[in-house]
Design a protein around this motif. Structure first.
Motif: not given
Length: 359
Positions: A333-340
């Motif tokens: 998910p784009m909202k999880d970009a930092n973790q990705a």
């Protein structure tokens, strides 16, 4: 002309942003020109270049920076001078946002569809400056504005998630494979079975190479490489005789490794007489040494390759559709970009992460 949408995305504000510290903020895209296209982003691949840029690894980054140059989405605004795209088309943008093409005094490279090597101007899809003075912001966002010349229509037969990482990662290896003659009768080596290297195996097979050899440090990717279509896998750590057993066996090598510590002399020694090694990985830890005596003694060539022109990207996407090339991806998910981004930096991707907007 006012729009009813805002340009918002994940912005890196300093070099710590690569550690999962990007912040969601609004940004101002380049001033609109009638040669532009606005894209509502559905997918954006995470590329190694994003990490290098977020941490200023290749030089000082012009913060704030919104990375992401493997953008796929829907054209929602199209300039009056754009002929190949219409509102509603599914389009993609790769790593280049602008060259001197279309301006007074086009260079020879742009005139011959070699825009990545433009002698006068290159603006990246992010962290660049356009000729109208605007700053380029990438695809970890809701919308993207780019010169339409560098946007391509995605052909049917490829999902948006699969197309996204092809726009930089895929074409970075497809371009040298095609340019240097990968095809029937050729034995091709791909060094580094990662995000770029897995595309190297897939496209070398799609182009019809007789044999494709995956070469990586450890043996843990052997099974994956063979499933991708590699005919052979070489582990340089676990096979002490790897160089001796494969010396002068390859017509073409594409090296995706981004480290100055790689055994470049041994890799070049794998080439047949008149063979070519093409470097596409860009180290940030120092310069590669030139193995002069090995080049001379074997009459081989050491070269490099950047990304791909819009024409090359279209050709690659059509080949992928025709041959049903399927990259190994994981949607996040784009909202999880930092973790990705953190997971990408840790080497957890098998083999590309693709951010997905759920709006």
């Amino acid at each position: 002309m006012a729009t009813d949408y805002k340009f918002e995305g994940w912005l890196g504000l300093d070099s710590s942003s690569a550690d999962g510290n990007m912040q969601w903020k609004e940004f101002e895209p380049k001033p609109w020109e009638e040669t532009d296209v606005d894209i509502k982003i559905s997918h954006c691949g995470i590329c190694g270049s994003d990490l290098h840029t977020l941490r200023s690894g290749w030089g000082p980054t012009n913060y704030p920076c919104c990375v992401g140059h493997e953008i796929v989405g829907t054209a929602v605004r199209v300039g009056s001078q754009v002929k190949h795209i219409k509102v509603g088309d599914r389009v993609g943008v790769g790593a280049q946002g602008e060259s001197c093409l279309g301006r007074k005094g086009d260079c020879a490279e742009c005139a011959s569809s070699n825009e990545p090597y433009c002698a006068k101007h290159f603006a990246g899809t992010y962290n660049g400056v356009f000729m109208n003075g605007g700053k380029s912001y990438g695809g970890y966002a809701l919308y993207n504005r780019s010169p339409a010349h560098f946007a391509v229509v995605i052909p049917e037969g490829i999902s948006s998630a699969a197309a996204a990482p092809m726009l930089c990662g895929g074409v970075t290896v497809y371009s040298p494979l095609k340019h240097y003659g990968c095809g029937p009768g050729k034995k091709v080596g791909i060094i580094g079975v990662g995000g770029l290297g897995h595309f190297g195996i897939l496209f070398a097979k799609a182009l019809g190479a007789d044999q494709v050899i995956g070469i990586s440090r450890k043996a843990d990717k052997r099974e994956d490489a063979l499933k991708m279509g590699a005919d052979q896998y070489v582990s340089t750590v676990e096979d002490a005789e790897w160089m001796a057993n494969n010396k002068r066996s390859l017509d073409l090598i594409v090296c995706t490794v981004s480290s100055s510590k790689m055994p470049i002399n041994d890799y070049v020694s794998l080439l047949k007489v008149d063979g070519t090694l093409v470097q596409v990985g860009a180290p940030e830890d120092g310069a590669l040494e030139i193995p002069a005596f090995t080049l001379i003694a074997n009459r081989v060539k050491l070269g490099g390759s950047l990304i791909g022109s819009p024409e090359t990207i279209r050709e690659m996407l059509q080949l992928a559709a025709d041959k049903k090339v399927q990259p190994w991806i994981e949607e996040r998910p784009m909202k999880d970009a930092n973790q990705a981004v953190k997971d990408m930096d840790a080497g957890n991707a098998r083999y590309r992460y693709v951010l997905v907007n759920d709006q």
